[in-house]
Scaffold this motif. Structure first.
Motif, mmCIF file in Angstrom:
data_model
loop_
_atom_site.group_PDB
_atom_site.id
_atom_site.type_symbol
_atom_site.label_atom_id
_atom_site.label_comp_id
_atom_site.label_asym_id
_atom_site.label_seq_id
_atom_site.Cartn_x
_atom_site.Cartn_y
_atom_site.Cartn_z
ATOM 1 N N ASN A 152 0.855 -1.188 0.000
ATOM 2 C CA ASN A 152 0.000 0.000 0.000
ATOM 3 C C ASN A 152 0.885 1.230 0.000
ATOM 4 O OD1 ASN A 152 -2.390 -1.618 0.301
ATOM 5 N ND2 ASN A 152 -1.869 -1.870 2.456
ATOM 6 N N LYS A 153 0.607 2.159 -0.883
ATOM 7 C CA LYS A 153 1.422 3.362 -1.010
ATOM 8 C C LYS A 153 0.554 4.608 -0.896
ATOM 9 C CE LYS A 153 4.775 5.629 -4.065
ATOM 10 N NZ LYS A 153 4.077 6.931 -4.103
ATOM 11 N N GLU A 154 0.976 5.527 -0.049
ATOM 12 C CA GLU A 154 0.314 6.815 0.086
ATOM 13 C C GLU A 154 1.384 7.881 0.234
ATOM 14 O OE1 GLU A 154 -3.097 9.027 2.794
ATOM 15 O OE2 GLU A 154 -2.871 6.856 2.865
ATOM 16 N N GLN A 157 4.907 7.121 1.771
ATOM 17 C CA GLN A 157 4.812 6.028 2.736
ATOM 18 C C GLN A 157 4.447 4.736 2.015
ATOM 19 O OE1 GLN A 157 5.314 6.066 6.200
ATOM 20 N NE2 GLN A 157 6.162 8.103 5.826
ATOM 21 N N VAL A 158 5.225 3.689 2.265
ATOM 22 C CA VAL A 158 4.956 2.387 1.660
ATOM 23 C C VAL A 158 4.815 1.355 2.772
ATOM 24 C CG1 VAL A 158 5.763 0.591 0.084
ATOM 25 C CG2 VAL A 158 6.252 3.000 -0.419
ATOM 26 N N GLU A 159 3.670 0.682 2.780
ATOM 27 C CA GLU A 159 3.410 -0.354 3.779
ATOM 28 C C GLU A 159 3.411 -1.716 3.091
ATOM 29 O OE1 GLU A 159 0.051 -0.841 7.154
ATOM 30 O OE2 GLU A 159 -0.692 -1.130 5.107
ATOM 31 N N LYS A 171 2.114 -6.433 9.126
ATOM 32 C CA LYS A 171 2.227 -5.134 8.464
ATOM 33 C C LYS A 171 3.521 -4.440 8.883
ATOM 34 C CE LYS A 171 -2.782 -4.447 8.206
ATOM 35 N NZ LYS A 171 -3.921 -3.547 8.537
ATOM 36 N N THR A 172 4.219 -3.918 7.887
ATOM 37 C CA THR A 172 5.483 -3.223 8.135
ATOM 38 C C THR A 172 5.555 -1.987 7.239
ATOM 39 O OG1 THR A 172 6.572 -5.343 8.557
ATOM 40 C CG2 THR A 172 7.991 -3.445 8.187
ATOM 41 N N THR A 173 5.984 -0.871 7.810
ATOM 42 C CA THR A 173 6.206 0.342 7.024
ATOM 43 C C THR A 173 7.679 0.426 6.651
ATOM 44 O OG1 THR A 173 4.403 1.507 8.150
ATOM 45 C CG2 THR A 173 6.017 2.859 6.983
ATOM 46 N N LEU A 174 7.960 0.652 5.367
ATOM 47 C CA LEU A 174 9.344 0.698 4.917
ATOM 48 C C LEU A 174 10.062 1.899 5.502
ATOM 49 C CD1 LEU A 174 9.191 -0.322 1.155
ATOM 50 C CD2 LEU A 174 9.161 -1.733 3.209
ATOM 51 N N ASN A 175 11.300 1.668 5.915
ATOM 52 C CA ASN A 175 12.142 2.735 6.455
ATOM 53 C C ASN A 175 12.899 3.386 5.302
ATOM 54 O OD1 ASN A 175 13.816 4.410 7.862
ATOM 55 N ND2 ASN A 175 14.903 2.797 8.954
ATOM 56 N N GLY A 238 11.138 -3.987 7.646
ATOM 57 C CA GLY A 238 11.034 -2.766 6.850
ATOM 58 C C GLY A 238 12.372 -2.134 6.544
#
Length: 255
Positions: A152-154, A157-159, A171-175, A238
């Protein structure tokens, strides 16, 4: 071709027991009087195994029925547990880890969709189910043999959502703190093409950005006439490893 052949052979088994049997001839699927066939689906998991679905509608209560079948490497077919939904389902992804087949189905109205995660035991046909409410279509989907990744991209921010079986997805948010904004813009200027490395692709991607899974890592691959770089992502943490090379410099070194 294997999937198509197998499903043509399949056509017509509502009463096949949840134990495997060899495909040794024509298999017949007999529908109940109140059942209407609305669609079929066949997908190769790898070069040896495949999943096949019948989508039915109950004419009495308007509920939707999914009848799944699994064909193993020895061409044995197993009828898996049937599932019933109030809204018409559609296939999002599927994968197989050991003897457990996971099927992802999307169902519901456009603004109120659910993701149904069905995990089948291919030895006895039993199923476990987990529902993810308020499901939105992901920016990218990458199917591997043993798991499915939803991205998911907003904005910047990429999850990464990792689905293994019938349980809460990870679920992980990319660093991306150490990756320049320019690099991110290049990588996502065009939506990256997802590549399933289990499938043979005769001709490589013509898009500059690609995403694939290798060595337990998600790999973003970007190539233009002037540069080549990759972002290697640990989907569990991430964390990112960034490698960039100038193609101009490489060409000079080769001369």
């Amino acid at each position: 071709m294997k999937s198509l052949y197998a499903f043509c052979l399949l056509f017509v088994l509502a009463f096949l027991p949840a134990t495997s049997r060899p495909i040794d001839g024509e298999l017949v699927i007999r529908l109940q009087e109140d059942e209407k066939l609305t669609g079929t689906f066949s997908g190769d998991i790898d070069q040896q195994t495949s999943v096949h679905l019948l989508f039915l509608k109950n004419k009495k209560d308007d509920h939707y029925i999914v009848k799944p079948f699994f064909i193993d490497a020895h061409r044995n077919i197993t009828a898996l547990e049937t599932s019933v939904f109030k809204e018409e389902p559609s296939v999002v992804s599927y994968h197989l880890k050991d003897d457990m087949l996971t099927l992802l189905l999307q169902q519901g109205k456009r603004k109120e969709q659910n993701l149904e995660i069905l995990e089948f035991n291919t030895l006895n046909g039993d199923v476990q189910q987990f529902t993810v409410a308020n499901f939105k279509e992901p920016y990218l989907l990458l199917r591997t043999k043993e798991k499915t990744f939803l991205l998911n991209k907003e904005d910047d921010q990429v999850e990464v959502v990792t689905i293994l079986g019938a349980g809460e997805p990870q679920k992980t948010t990319l660093n991306l703190t150490n990756v320049s904004k320019e690099t991110i813009e290049k990588l996502f200027k065009e939506k990256p093409e997802t590549i399933n490395t289990e499938e043979f692709v005769e001709h490589g991607s013509i898009l500059p950005s690609k995403l694939y899974y290798s060595g337990d890592k998600l790999v973003f691959d970007y190539k233009s006439e002037e540069e080549y770089f990759i972002l290697t992502v640990d989907p569990a943490s991430g964390d990112i490893m960034f490698l960039v090379q100038s193609l101009k410099i490489l060409k000079r070194l080769r001369k």
